[in-house]
Design a protein around this motif. Structure first.
Motif, short mmCIF file in Angstrom:
data_model
loop_
_atom_site.label_atom_id
_atom_site.label_comp_id
_atom_site.label_asym_id
_atom_site.label_seq_id
_atom_site.Cartn_x
_atom_site.Cartn_y
_atom_site.Cartn_z
N VAL A 132 49.55 27.09 37.29
CA VAL A 132 49.89 27.95 38.43
C VAL A 132 50.73 29.17 38.01
O VAL A 132 50.42 30.29 38.43
N GLN A 186 48.45 31.64 36.21
CA GLN A 186 47.46 32.19 37.14
C GLN A 186 48.11 33.24 38.04
O GLN A 186 47.51 34.29 38.31
N SER A 187 49.35 33.00 38.47
CA SER A 187 50.06 33.98 39.29
C SER A 187 50.27 35.28 38.53
O SER A 187 50.06 36.37 39.07
N GLU A 205 46.88 37.11 38.19
CA GLU A 205 46.45 37.77 39.42
C GLU A 205 47.27 39.02 39.70
O GLU A 205 46.74 40.01 40.20
N ARG A 206 48.57 39.01 39.41
CA ARG A 206 49.40 40.19 39.59
C ARG A 206 48.94 41.33 38.69
O ARG A 206 48.90 42.49 39.10
#
Length: 70
Positions: A58, A61-62, A65-66
């Protein structure tokens, strides 16, 4: 004469339908998940692996994505 509330309701309905279509058009990962994150090599939790197609933990992945949004 058209009531402003009716126009606002119609606009909101159009925007909601567009948002739903855009979300449904997104490609979601499929297939088996990795057991360890491809970026940091930490173990991916079993609950996340069960979603299918997960390749990052997680936090990674955060961050990913940013960076993609920029």
């Amino acid at each position: 004469m058209v009531c402003p509330f009716d126009r606002a309701q119609a606009l909101e309905l159009r925007q909601r339908e567009q948002a739903i279509k855009a979300q449904l058009a997104c490609k979601w990962p499929t297939g088996p998940s990795r057991t360890h994150c491809e970026d940091c090599d930490n173990e991916i939790p079993a609950a996340r692996q069960a979603l299918g197609g997960m390749t990052r933990c997680v936090p990674c992945q955060s961050i990913f994505e940013r960076e993609v949004r920029r």
